[in-house]
Scaffold this active site. Sequence first.
Site, PDB file in Angstrom:
ATOM      1  N   GLY A   1       1.595   2.974  -2.596  1.00 11.39           N
ATOM      2  CA  GLY A   1       1.157   3.888  -3.654  1.00 11.39           C
ATOM      3  C   GLY A   1       1.664   3.454  -5.030  1.00 11.39           C
ATOM      4  O   GLY A   1       1.816   4.275  -5.937  1.00 11.39           O
TER       5      GLY A   1
ATOM      6  N   GLY B   1      -4.686  -4.068  -3.798  1.00 10.56           N
ATOM      7  CA  GLY B   1      -5.673  -3.024  -4.076  1.00 10.56           C
ATOM      8  C   GLY B   1      -4.875  -1.792  -4.449  1.00 10.56           C
ATOM      9  O   GLY B   1      -4.213  -1.210  -3.598  1.00 10.56           O
TER      10      GLY B   1
ATOM     11  N   ASP C   1       0.809  -1.228   0.000  1.00 12.61           N
ATOM     12  CA  ASP C   1       0.000   0.000   0.000  1.00 12.61           C
ATOM     13  C   ASP C   1       0.840   1.274   0.000  1.00 12.61           C
ATOM     14  O   ASP C   1       0.434   2.307   0.540  1.00 12.61           O
ATOM     15  CB  ASP C   1      -0.962   0.030   1.212  1.00 12.61           C
TER      16      ASP C   1
ATOM     17  N   GLN D   1       1.965  -5.984  -3.393  1.00 15.21           N
ATOM     18  CA  GLN D   1       2.386  -6.132  -2.005  1.00 15.21           C
ATOM     19  C   GLN D   1       3.682  -5.338  -1.753  1.00 15.21           C
ATOM     20  O   GLN D   1       3.971  -4.432  -2.512  1.00 15.21           O
ATOM     21  CB  GLN D   1       2.560  -7.623  -1.622  1.00 15.21           C
TER      22      GLN D   1
ATOM     23  N   GLY E   1       0.123   1.785  -7.361  1.00 14.94           N
ATOM     24  CA  GLY E   1      -0.880   2.004  -8.411  1.00 14.94           C
ATOM     25  C   GLY E   1      -0.801   3.420  -8.964  1.00 14.94           C
ATOM     26  O   GLY E   1      -0.801   3.625 -10.171  1.00 14.94           O
TER      27      GLY E   1
ATOM     28  N   ARG F   1       2.995  10.235  -0.056  1.00 13.47           N
ATOM     29  CA  ARG F   1       2.292  10.645   1.153  1.00 13.47           C
ATOM     30  C   ARG F   1       3.103  11.573   2.060  1.00 13.47           C
ATOM     31  O   ARG F   1       2.890  11.581   3.282  1.00 13.47           O
ATOM     32  CB  ARG F   1       1.842   9.412   1.946  1.00 13.47           C
TER      33      ARG F   1
ATOM     34  N   THR G   1       3.045 -12.656   2.605  1.00 12.65           N
ATOM     35  CA  THR G   1       2.154 -13.159   1.577  1.00 12.65           C
ATOM     36  C   THR G   1       2.828 -14.382   0.944  1.00 12.65           C
ATOM     37  O   THR G   1       3.804 -14.908   1.501  1.00 12.65           O
ATOM     38  CB  THR G   1       1.807 -12.048   0.557  1.00 12.65           C
TER      39      THR G   1
ATOM     40  N   THR H   1      -7.531  -0.929   1.225  1.00 13.58           N
ATOM     41  CA  THR H   1      -8.277  -0.782  -0.025  1.00 13.58           C
ATOM     42  C   THR H   1      -9.142  -2.021  -0.281  1.00 13.58           C
ATOM     43  O   THR H   1     -10.245  -1.933  -0.803  1.00 13.58           O
ATOM     44  CB  THR H   1      -7.282  -0.617  -1.206  1.00 13.58           C
TER      45      THR H   1
ATOM     46  N   THR I   1      -9.795  -4.774   2.188  1.00 20.01           N
ATOM     47  CA  THR I   1     -10.578  -5.313   3.305  1.00 20.01           C
ATOM     48  C   THR I   1     -11.187  -4.227   4.187  1.00 20.01           C
ATOM     49  O   THR I   1     -12.025  -4.533   5.039  1.00 20.01           O
ATOM     50  CB  THR I   1      -9.680  -6.203   4.197  1.00 20.01           C
TER      51      THR I   1
ATOM     52  N   ASP J   1       2.718  14.586   2.224  1.00 15.86           N
ATOM     53  CA  ASP J   1       1.733  15.569   2.716  1.00 15.86           C
ATOM     54  C   ASP J   1       1.038  15.137   4.008  1.00 15.86           C
ATOM     55  O   ASP J   1       0.566  15.977   4.764  1.00 15.86           O
ATOM     56  CB  ASP J   1       0.669  15.814   1.630  1.00 15.86           C
TER      57      ASP J   1
ATOM     58  N   THR K   1      -4.807   1.886  -5.744  1.00 20.03           N
ATOM     59  CA  THR K   1      -5.684   3.045  -5.929  1.00 20.03           C
ATOM     60  C   THR K   1      -5.133   3.971  -6.998  1.00 20.03           C
ATOM     61  O   THR K   1      -3.947   4.318  -6.983  1.00 20.03           O
ATOM     62  CB  THR K   1      -5.809   3.834  -4.610  1.00 20.03           C
TER      63      THR K   1
HETATM   64  P1  GDP Z   1      -0.752   0.411  -3.579  1.00 20.93           P
HETATM   65  O1  GDP Z   1      -1.378  -0.852  -3.144  1.00 20.93           O
HETATM   66  O2  GDP Z   1       0.729   0.433  -3.359  1.00 20.93           O
HETATM   67  O3  GDP Z   1      -1.112   0.821  -4.980  1.00 20.93           O
HETATM   68  O4  GDP Z   1      -1.338   1.546  -2.604  1.00 20.93           O
HETATM   69  P2  GDP Z   1      -2.882   1.711  -2.137  1.00 20.93           P
HETATM   70  O5  GDP Z   1      -3.655   2.256  -3.254  1.00 20.93           O
HETATM   71  O6  GDP Z   1      -3.374   0.475  -1.485  1.00 20.93           O
HETATM   72  O7  GDP Z   1      -2.716   2.758  -0.961  1.00 20.93           O
HETATM   73  C1  GDP Z   1      -2.144   4.007  -1.198  1.00 20.93           C
HETATM   74  C2  GDP Z   1      -3.159   5.083  -0.746  1.00 20.93           C
HETATM   75  O8  GDP Z   1      -2.485   6.307  -0.666  1.00 20.93           O
HETATM   76  C3  GDP Z   1      -4.282   5.303  -1.732  1.00 20.93           C
HETATM   77  O9  GDP Z   1      -5.423   5.679  -1.021  1.00 20.93           O
HETATM   78  C4  GDP Z   1      -3.770   6.446  -2.598  1.00 20.93           C
HETATM   79  O10 GDP Z   1      -4.809   7.205  -3.192  1.00 20.93           O
HETATM   80  C5  GDP Z   1      -3.054   7.253  -1.564  1.00 20.93           C
HETATM   81  N1  GDP Z   1      -1.895   8.038  -2.024  1.00 20.93           N
HETATM   82  C6  GDP Z   1      -0.892   7.678  -2.860  1.00 20.93           C
HETATM   83  N2  GDP Z   1       0.046   8.624  -2.913  1.00 20.93           N
HETATM   84  C7  GDP Z   1      -0.355   9.610  -2.077  1.00 20.93           C
HETATM   85  C8  GDP Z   1       0.201  10.871  -1.671  1.00 20.93           C
HETATM   86  O11 GDP Z   1       1.285  11.264  -2.072  1.00 20.93           O
HETATM   87  N3  GDP Z   1      -0.523  11.603  -0.777  1.00 20.93           N
HETATM   88  C9  GDP Z   1      -1.725  11.186  -0.288  1.00 20.93           C
HETATM   89  N4  GDP Z   1      -2.357  11.968   0.590  1.00 20.93           N
HETATM   90  N5  GDP Z   1      -2.268  10.019  -0.635  1.00 20.93           N
HETATM   91  C10 GDP Z   1      -1.589   9.233  -1.508  1.00 20.93           C
HETATM   92  P1  IMO Z   2      -0.914  -4.092  -2.334  1.00 23.31           P
HETATM   93  O1  IMO Z   2      -0.491  -4.635  -3.682  1.00 23.31           O
HETATM   94  C1  IMO Z   2      -0.904  -4.540   2.014  1.00 23.31           C
HETATM   95  C2  IMO Z   2      -0.991  -8.646   3.585  1.00 23.31           C
HETATM   96  C3  IMO Z   2      -2.234  -9.082   4.306  1.00 23.31           C
HETATM   97  C4  IMO Z   2      -1.647 -10.068   5.285  1.00 23.31           C
HETATM   98  C5  IMO Z   2      -0.542 -10.739   4.479  1.00 23.31           C
HETATM   99  C6  IMO Z   2      -0.933 -12.059   3.846  1.00 23.31           C
HETATM  100  O2  IMO Z   2      -2.212  -3.386  -2.355  1.00 23.31           O
HETATM  101  O3  IMO Z   2       0.190  -3.317  -1.698  1.00 23.31           O
HETATM  102  P2  IMO Z   2      -2.483 -12.690   1.786  1.00 23.31           P
HETATM  103  O4  IMO Z   2      -3.929 -12.432   1.517  1.00 23.31           O
HETATM  104  O5  IMO Z   2      -1.567 -12.147   0.755  1.00 23.31           O
HETATM  105  O6  IMO Z   2      -2.211 -14.148   2.058  1.00 23.31           O
HETATM  106  O7  IMO Z   2      -2.186 -11.921   3.166  1.00 23.31           O
HETATM  107  O8  IMO Z   2      -0.213  -9.820   3.444  1.00 23.31           O
HETATM  108  N1  IMO Z   2      -1.215  -8.105   2.212  1.00 23.31           N
HETATM  109  C7  IMO Z   2      -1.138  -6.816   1.895  1.00 23.31           C
HETATM  110  N2  IMO Z   2      -0.937  -5.714   2.646  1.00 23.31           N
HETATM  111  N3  IMO Z   2      -1.014  -4.412   0.668  1.00 23.31           N
HETATM  112  C8  IMO Z   2      -1.192  -5.497  -0.109  1.00 23.31           C
HETATM  113  O9  IMO Z   2      -1.197  -5.418  -1.461  1.00 23.31           O
HETATM  114  C9  IMO Z   2      -1.305  -6.758   0.496  1.00 23.31           C
HETATM  115  N4  IMO Z   2      -1.498  -8.001   0.028  1.00 23.31           N
HETATM  116  C10 IMO Z   2      -1.432  -8.810   1.088  1.00 23.31           C
HETATM  117  O10 IMO Z   2      -2.844  -8.003   4.960  1.00 23.31           O
HETATM  118  O11 IMO Z   2      -1.021  -9.391   6.350  1.00 23.31           O
HETATM  119 MG    MG Z   3      -2.880  -1.523  -1.836  1.00 21.63          MG
END
Ligand code: GDP
Ligand code: IMO
Ligand code: MG
Length: 427
Positions: free
Chosen positions: A15, A40, A13, A223, A17, A330, A238, A298, A300, A332, A42
Amino acid sequence: MPVIAVIGAQWGDEGKGRVIDMLAEKAKVVIRCTGGDNAGHTVINPYGKFGLRLVPSGIFYPEATCIIGNGVAINPAVLIEEIEMLNQHGVDTSNMFISDRANLIMPYHTLLDGLEEDSKGGKAIGTTRKGIGPVFSDKTARLGIRAGDLLDKATFLERLRFVLDQKNVILTKVYGASPLSLDEIYQQYCRYGERLAAHIKDTTVMIDEALNREDVVLLEGAQGTLLDPDFGTYPYTTSSSPLAAGSCLGAGIGPTRISRVLGVFKAYCSRVGTGPMPTELMDETGDLIRERGHEYGTVTGRPRRCGWFDAVAARFSNRINSFTGVVVTRLDILDTMPKLKICVGYKVDGKTIDYFPSSVAVLDRCEPIYEELPGWQTPITHIREYEQLPPQARQYITRLEELISCPVNLVCVGPERKQTIHKMPVL
Ligand code: GDP
Ligand code: IMO
Ligand code: MG
């Protein structure tokens, strides 16, 4: 022209995406390489806000070919739903292809993920329950069913019968659950196969052609490094490799073709699920980061655990990925903090260490040693030039570069495409 891998450098998570969505403007091919719909990603752009699970984040550029690589575990129901959702938003998905070698998530995988987690009680991993552990176990055990199998119904039926017989023994004898119906799964997956047939291809051929044309190719990791089954906080990880090396394998590209590896870091740390996180803050600062950053999963919706930037973990992440550049997202979210802390070492069992231990038992006992920096306490979301960032923000970035031993390419100051500072342009 470059092949750029975009890799999660912490616990997911970070960022990835949004970074792909931004870089894909100049790309010809975007490949999701690993994970499954546990991801997930975003993306916020003129089409709207999307939480992509399987479709590569380059999908919003019609001229880019998007590929779901062999290393991704695909739940066809989730993929079809995502394609339809994108189509409803006016996004064309006809230029998206699926590797015929990608393993499929079957109904017994999701069922077993839940049953295994429930049976672990207090030792549960906190998985996303999407069937990820079971599908990658089956891949390694040579019990997988792959996207290409859906194209030959007779072979698929034979394979499914063989595998399901074994799964039903486990479901009924180990977990006391009801057996699954061969006919129902077969009929359902044949329908998925018909729906997806035009997308299923030997994607190594089209990737090789792109490489030979010297097209810009993006590898979209899923991940984060610290969730890697080898190098992460095992067993709280994972089941596929989020590393740069995992992306090569999951796309079918040899390591010598990769020209850049971008490590994506949040300006602090977050984690969902169980397992050690040395800088986790269980206090009002942790709550403040979570609320300011809307740190909820994103996929769960679970609250993410938040804490200060862990430079010990970050250096380790660089060591096992060989980043050529870093993206800090992030920044900010830290705008209101009077002081910022960075973890530069751990205290454990009376010793000071500067490396990331392999054992979760040791990591659990690690106490962070912090360095303190001044905050900037002013909004930065509107800033687009590095020099216009407050001096304290630049000082923070410079210190991260020193501690990670890698230059920062991009700094993100908001979730939208344009909220990016190109400190050192990537393309
Ligand atoms: P990913 O799984 O690595 O693609 O990341 P996620 O989408 O799960 O989580 C990143 C979250 O941070 C999302 O809600 C994005 O919209 C948000 N995001 C990404 N970059 C920034 C940033 O620079 N500032 C802020 N405030 N939000 C960000
Ligand atoms: P993105 O691509 C954050 C975490 C789960 C759990 C562990 C194992 O959005 O960054 P799993 O379902 O893979 O067997 O769960 O890994 N996990 C993530 N945490 N971002 C992800 O993907 C994740 N994918 C799995 O929360 O701790
Ligand atoms: Mg994510």
